[in-house]
Design an enzyme around this catalytic site. Structure first.
Site, PDB file in Angstrom:
ATOM      1  CG  HIS A  67       3.408 -23.861  -8.295  1.00 33.95           C
ATOM      2  ND1 HIS A  67       4.648 -23.703  -8.842  1.00 33.95           N
ATOM      3  CD2 HIS A  67       3.393 -23.059  -7.185  1.00 33.95           C
ATOM      4  CE1 HIS A  67       5.376 -22.879  -8.113  1.00 33.95           C
ATOM      5  NE2 HIS A  67       4.617 -22.455  -7.103  1.00 33.95           N
ATOM      6  CG  ASP A  86       9.586 -23.178 -10.452  1.00 34.35           C
ATOM      7  OD1 ASP A  86       8.789 -24.042 -10.035  1.00 34.35           O
ATOM      8  OD2 ASP A  86      10.761 -23.426 -10.780  1.00 34.35           O
TER       9      ASP A  86
END
Length: 422
Positions: free
Chosen positions: A396, A400
């Site tokens: 992450h 996104d």
């Protein structure tokens, strides 16, 4: 007069810090020629034979089969006779000749990396590895520093030998906390022993895998998303391309690899890594595709370098070659390193989905489950179709959810409509 040289365990791969001795290929007193393999070791990447750059007589071996040695440790020492030594123009000692024929071929070369000369005229004994007596745990005991009476009593009441406790206090003093930790550890061992079973050392390939997966979990904030996909058309396209072909048939994994590579080119955020030291995301221009290959020695991840330059047929040939090499134990270190993204076809184990751990230091792994017949709405009607679950586990930090979902949707669309890819 002779000179003894130490042959050290070299750094034989990127990031490797240790290796396990699998098999000795020479004994003390054996004659060895330059570049003759003297020991077989297993690293985090592969099992390899290490050639010693010296010609002479094996003076000593350091370590037993099963020992794990750090890079830079002495493996063997070789006594080289004065007649086998020669000075170069800058007066550095160099190796010469094979010395196995009546007219040896002499060659010049500097002392190589991983080999350190130790001048002497008498015998040299390398530091021996700890002995492994049968049934012992090879515990090294040390004199006990000053310990308070209360700590001694705590140890005595629990049957603990203070010589086996590592002190963490000032100047190595054994504290109450040290003793309590040792008591807890001992009780856990006793409890496990009472339950029966066996203890399997975590070392070699299993240790390498454990260390890498643990590091990935510690450092990477990973997220997994997934989607069910109709793979009927993909299977049909494979059958059409392979129709009539007796050799070089294109594998399903090659199709999936081609789709994964196309998605990595479209979404370079996931073909990347995080440089923690410099606080930068490094996006790679080349796609080096790793893929999971199960072998008798464990799970390997061979790497198809420059996969973005290959056709589906090229990928099929290269994947087959690397898989065969992995199972035969002949993969080169370069074929196990340098990956930028990984494809994991766990459907071969008969499961639908998974949340795999990312192959550190990469940023993404595409997972493919088994393909099974399921009811599916196709062109407005209920039909039986070949359905597969795809999953994407990603770091992450590099992107996104929108980017990751776009990657996975790109893969799904081409599985459902392979003509878009072709």
């Amino acid at each position: 007069m002779s000179q003894v040289f130490e042959f050290l365990l070299p750094d034989i791969g990127e990031g490797l810090t240790e290796a396990e001795i699998v098999r000795w290929l020479v004994d003390v007193g054996d004659r060895v020629r330059a570049d003759q393999p003297v020991v077989e070791v297993e690293t985090a990447k592969a099992t390899v034979e290490l050639p010693c750059p010296y010609q002479g007589t094996v003076d000593s071996r350091v370590g037993d089969v099963g020992d794990v040695l750090p890079v830079g440790s002495v493996l063997v020492t070789v006594a080289v006779a004065a007649t086998e030594l020669e000075c170069s123009d800058d007066s550095a000692k160099v190796l010469v000749g094979s010395g196995v024929s009546s007219a040896p071929v002499r060659r010049r070369g500097r002392v190589r990396a991983g080999a350190v000369p130790v001048p002497r005229t008498t015998s040299l004994c390398a530091q021996p590895a700890p002995s492994r007596d049968s049934g012992s745990s090879a515990l090294v005991t040390t004199p006990v520093a000053v310990v308070s009476p209360l700590v001694r009593r705590l140890a005595r009441d629990n049957g603990l030998d203070l010589r086996a406790v590592q002190g963490t206090g000032t100047d190595g003093v054994i504290t109450r906390a040290d003793v309590k930790r040792a008591i807890t550890a001992a009780s856990q061992v006793d409890s496990a022993d009472r339950r029966g079973g066996e203890r399997v050392p975590i070392r070699g390939m299993r240790k390498a895998v454990a260390d890498k997966l643990s590091r990935s979990r510690r450092e990477i904030p990973d997220v997994t998303c997934w989607v069910d996909v109709d793979a009927t058309e993909l299977l049909a396209a494979r059958d059409v391309l392979n129709a009539g072909a007796e050799a070089n048939r294109i594998s399903l994994l090659a199709f999936l690899a081609r789709i994964c590579v196309a998605a990595a080119c479209q979404y370079p955020e996931l073909n990347s890594t995080v440089d923690v030291e410099r606080q930068e995301i490094v996006r790679f221009s080349a796609v080096n595709l790793g893929f999971a290959a199960q072998t008798e020695k464990g799970l390997f991840v061979p790497v198809v370098h420059d996969a973005h330059k290959m056709t589906t047929a090229d990928l099929s040939v290269e994947i087959a070659r690397l898989t065969q090499a992995a199972r035969a134990g002949t993969l080169a270190l370069s074929e196990l390193t340098g990956g930028t993204i990984t494809l994991n076809n766990y459907g071969g184990y008969g499961v639908d989905g998974s949340t795999p751990i990312i192959n550190h230091p990469e940023a993404a792994m595409l997972g493919v489950g088994r393909i099974v017949a399921k009811p599916w709405v196709h062109e407005g009607e209920l039909a039986v179709r070949k359905v597969v679950q795809l999953s994407l586990t990603f770091d992450h930090r590099v992107c996104d959810g929108e980017v990751a979902s776009g990657f996975l949707r790109h893969v799904a669309d081409r599985v459902e409509q392979p003509l878009k890819l072709l």
